[in-house]
Design a protein around this motif. Sequence first.
Motif, PDB file in Angstrom:
ATOM      1  N   ILE A 164       0.811  -1.315   0.059  1.00 52.80           N
ATOM      2  CA  ILE A 164       0.147   0.111  -0.053  1.00 52.80           C
ATOM      3  C   ILE A 164       0.800   1.198  -0.013  1.00 52.80           C
ATOM      4  CG2 ILE A 164      -1.868   1.319   1.437  1.00 52.80           C
ATOM      5  CD1 ILE A 164      -2.870  -1.343   2.709  1.00 52.80           C
ATOM      6  N   ASP A 165       0.824   2.140  -0.938  1.00 53.55           N
ATOM      7  CA  ASP A 165       1.333   3.367  -1.010  1.00 53.55           C
ATOM      8  C   ASP A 165       0.735   4.350  -0.217  1.00 53.55           C
ATOM      9  OD1 ASP A 165       2.664   5.620  -1.889  1.00 53.55           O
ATOM     10  OD2 ASP A 165       3.066   5.074  -3.784  1.00 53.55           O
ATOM     11  N   THR A 166       0.900   4.873   0.858  1.00 59.29           N
ATOM     12  CA  THR A 166       0.360   5.664   1.465  1.00 59.29           C
ATOM     13  C   THR A 166       0.615   7.093   1.381  1.00 59.29           C
ATOM     14  OG1 THR A 166       2.094   6.044   3.315  1.00 59.29           O
ATOM     15  CG2 THR A 166       0.553   4.017   3.457  1.00 59.29           C
ATOM     16  N   SER A 167       1.535   7.497   0.264  1.00 63.24           N
ATOM     17  CA  SER A 167       1.770   8.812  -0.053  1.00 63.24           C
ATOM     18  C   SER A 167       0.601  10.021  -0.138  1.00 63.24           C
ATOM     19  CB  SER A 167       2.531   8.844  -1.499  1.00 63.24           C
ATOM     20  OG  SER A 167       3.690   8.267  -1.454  1.00 63.24           O
ATOM     21  N   ASP A 168      -0.498   9.417  -0.880  1.00 65.58           N
ATOM     22  CA  ASP A 168      -1.690  10.349  -0.963  1.00 65.58           C
ATOM     23  C   ASP A 168      -2.882   9.687  -0.083  1.00 65.58           C
ATOM     24  OD1 ASP A 168      -0.196  11.647  -2.763  1.00 65.58           O
ATOM     25  OD2 ASP A 168      -0.638  10.224  -4.240  1.00 65.58           O
ATOM     26  N   LEU A 169      -2.559   9.133   0.935  1.00 67.93           N
ATOM     27  CA  LEU A 169      -3.793   8.543   1.759  1.00 67.93           C
ATOM     28  C   LEU A 169      -3.575   9.097   3.292  1.00 67.93           C
ATOM     29  CD1 LEU A 169      -3.656   4.592   0.845  1.00 67.93           C
ATOM     30  CD2 LEU A 169      -5.316   6.349  -0.034  1.00 67.93           C
ATOM     31  N   ALA A 170      -4.907   9.153   3.758  1.00 67.68           N
ATOM     32  CA  ALA A 170      -5.125   9.565   5.107  1.00 67.68           C
ATOM     33  C   ALA A 170      -4.827   8.731   6.002  1.00 67.68           C
ATOM     34  CB  ALA A 170      -6.279  10.357   5.330  1.00 67.68           C
ATOM     35  N   LEU A 171      -4.391   8.764   7.182  1.00 69.85           N
ATOM     36  CA  LEU A 171      -4.231   7.448   8.125  1.00 69.85           C
ATOM     37  C   LEU A 171      -5.397   6.741   8.169  1.00 69.85           C
ATOM     38  CD1 LEU A 171      -2.734   6.190  10.400  1.00 69.85           C
ATOM     39  CD2 LEU A 171      -3.423   7.846  12.107  1.00 69.85           C
ATOM     40  N   ASP A 172      -6.659   7.268   8.331  1.00 65.34           N
ATOM     41  CA  ASP A 172      -7.671   6.702   8.543  1.00 65.34           C
ATOM     42  C   ASP A 172      -8.110   5.713   7.384  1.00 65.34           C
ATOM     43  OD1 ASP A 172      -8.552   8.650   7.320  1.00 65.34           O
ATOM     44  OD2 ASP A 172     -10.427   9.095   8.342  1.00 65.34           O
ATOM     45  N   GLU A 173      -7.707   6.114   6.143  1.00 72.01           N
ATOM     46  CA  GLU A 173      -8.002   5.302   4.914  1.00 72.01           C
ATOM     47  C   GLU A 173      -7.119   4.125   4.876  1.00 72.01           C
ATOM     48  OE1 GLU A 173      -8.907   8.106   1.170  1.00 72.01           O
ATOM     49  OE2 GLU A 173      -7.134   8.940   2.359  1.00 72.01           O
ATOM     50  N   VAL A 174      -5.746   4.345   5.349  1.00 74.66           N
ATOM     51  CA  VAL A 174      -4.975   3.227   5.415  1.00 74.66           C
ATOM     52  C   VAL A 174      -5.224   2.208   6.450  1.00 74.66           C
ATOM     53  CG1 VAL A 174      -2.615   2.496   5.631  1.00 74.66           C
ATOM     54  CG2 VAL A 174      -3.058   4.715   4.695  1.00 74.66           C
ATOM     55  N   VAL A 175      -5.742   2.811   7.582  1.00 76.48           N
ATOM     56  CA  VAL A 175      -6.244   1.847   8.645  1.00 76.48           C
ATOM     57  C   VAL A 175      -7.678   0.933   8.029  1.00 76.48           C
ATOM     58  CG1 VAL A 175      -7.395   1.740  10.902  1.00 76.48           C
ATOM     59  CG2 VAL A 175      -5.459   3.254  10.468  1.00 76.48           C
ATOM     60  N   THR A 176      -8.441   1.706   7.442  1.00 76.25           N
ATOM     61  CA  THR A 176      -9.704   0.795   6.910  1.00 76.25           C
ATOM     62  C   THR A 176      -9.192  -0.157   6.055  1.00 76.25           C
ATOM     63  OG1 THR A 176     -11.075   2.912   7.414  1.00 76.25           O
ATOM     64  CG2 THR A 176     -11.965   1.404   5.971  1.00 76.25           C
ATOM     65  N   ARG A 177      -8.142   0.197   5.227  1.00 75.84           N
ATOM     66  CA  ARG A 177      -7.903  -0.747   4.185  1.00 75.84           C
ATOM     67  C   ARG A 177      -7.136  -1.914   4.752  1.00 75.84           C
ATOM     68  NH1 ARG A 177      -5.256   1.602  -1.264  1.00 75.84           N
ATOM     69  NH2 ARG A 177      -6.891   2.974  -1.334  1.00 75.84           N
ATOM     70  N   VAL A 178      -6.504  -1.878   5.913  1.00 77.96           N
ATOM     71  CA  VAL A 178      -5.838  -2.997   6.448  1.00 77.96           C
ATOM     72  C   VAL A 178      -6.703  -3.844   7.325  1.00 77.96           C
ATOM     73  CG1 VAL A 178      -3.890  -3.561   8.051  1.00 77.96           C
ATOM     74  CG2 VAL A 178      -3.509  -1.898   6.432  1.00 77.96           C
ATOM     75  N   ALA A 179      -7.789  -2.822   8.081  1.00 76.65           N
ATOM     76  CA  ALA A 179      -8.759  -3.685   8.799  1.00 76.65           C
ATOM     77  C   ALA A 179      -9.787  -4.442   7.733  1.00 76.65           C
ATOM     78  CB  ALA A 179      -9.493  -2.712   9.464  1.00 76.65           C
ATOM     79  N   ASP A 180      -9.986  -3.888   6.696  1.00 74.97           N
ATOM     80  CA  ASP A 180     -10.730  -4.812   5.641  1.00 74.97           C
ATOM     81  C   ASP A 180     -10.076  -5.853   5.345  1.00 74.97           C
ATOM     82  OD1 ASP A 180     -12.886  -2.604   5.938  1.00 74.97           O
ATOM     83  OD2 ASP A 180     -12.346  -1.802   3.939  1.00 74.97           O
ATOM     84  N   LEU A 181      -8.634  -5.941   4.883  1.00 77.81           N
ATOM     85  CA  LEU A 181      -8.107  -7.182   4.554  1.00 77.81           C
ATOM     86  C   LEU A 181      -8.104  -8.248   5.530  1.00 77.81           C
ATOM     87  CD1 LEU A 181      -4.926  -5.235   2.922  1.00 77.81           C
ATOM     88  CD2 LEU A 181      -6.309  -6.923   1.845  1.00 77.81           C
ATOM     89  N   ALA A 182      -7.826  -7.803   6.906  1.00 83.43           N
ATOM     90  CA  ALA A 182      -8.030  -8.634   8.034  1.00 83.43           C
ATOM     91  C   ALA A 182      -9.441  -9.141   8.222  1.00 83.43           C
ATOM     92  CB  ALA A 182      -7.708  -7.775   9.433  1.00 83.43           C
TER      93      ALA A 182
END
Length: 247
Positions: A223-241
């Motif tokens: 996941i390239d986080t350059s243009d993502l907000a923290l909560d977007e990354v967290v949601t993505r990882v939580a969805d994968l989990a």
Amino acid sequence: MLRGFSPFGDYPYHAIFDECFTPLQFTTLHGRRAELVVAIDGPAGAGKSSVARAVAEKLGFTYLDSGAMYRCVALTCLDWGADPDRSGEATSTAESIEISFDGPEVMIDGVDVSEEIRTPEVSEAASKVAVHPGVRAAMVTEQRRLIEAGRYVAEGRDIGTVVSPDSPLKVFLTATPEVRAERRAGQTGGDATEIRAAQDERDRRDTARVHGALKAADDAVEIDTSDLALDEVVTRVADLAAERGLA
Ligand code: DC
């Protein structure tokens, strides 16, 4: 176990039962219980700590900051006058201290060092001690001992490749070097150009070392986080989990 009567050969029944019926426990093909670890690796400034902490809270897992352990070795080297560049000195330092966590607190031999390990001097020395195979072996042994006792979101450089290669979810976070340096400058108030230079040097050491080099596991989700907000990354990882039955 009744050998010779199993349709699965030597593969133990309890392992098959676990795999079928308890999504929160995993076994390897050899029936050994594997740790339940969400592995989050990547370079400094990619957002690993904030993401790993938030995902751990969301899933009810324990957070493990493996970088803090290399920082503890580095701080002790500096305190004891050991040279972080010398393998023997750094390794015996690593083997002489007991590192523990109490919530957000990081301790060396029971003394809280949570703040001292975050200075630029310690960052520099941590990147040096992390090169030595003896230091890495001591840290990996300790990390495996910690994670086998529970459910963890562990972050670092080699969690998915070395510490816990059986992790059911491996995430590799990246961001451009500019964004990473700016984030660090925003957190520390330091000068972005100086931070970028130190970051480039640490990246070089992290990726070039022979043992536990910074790299994505073959089965990691990048996941390239350059243009993502923290909560977007967290949601993505939580969805994968959740997709993998971990939540
Ligand atoms: O994530 P951090 O900046 O706190 O890590 C400090 C140093 O430790 C960094 O130079 C990379 C190293 N490290 C490592 O080699 N392996 C890990 N699993 C975690 C950190």
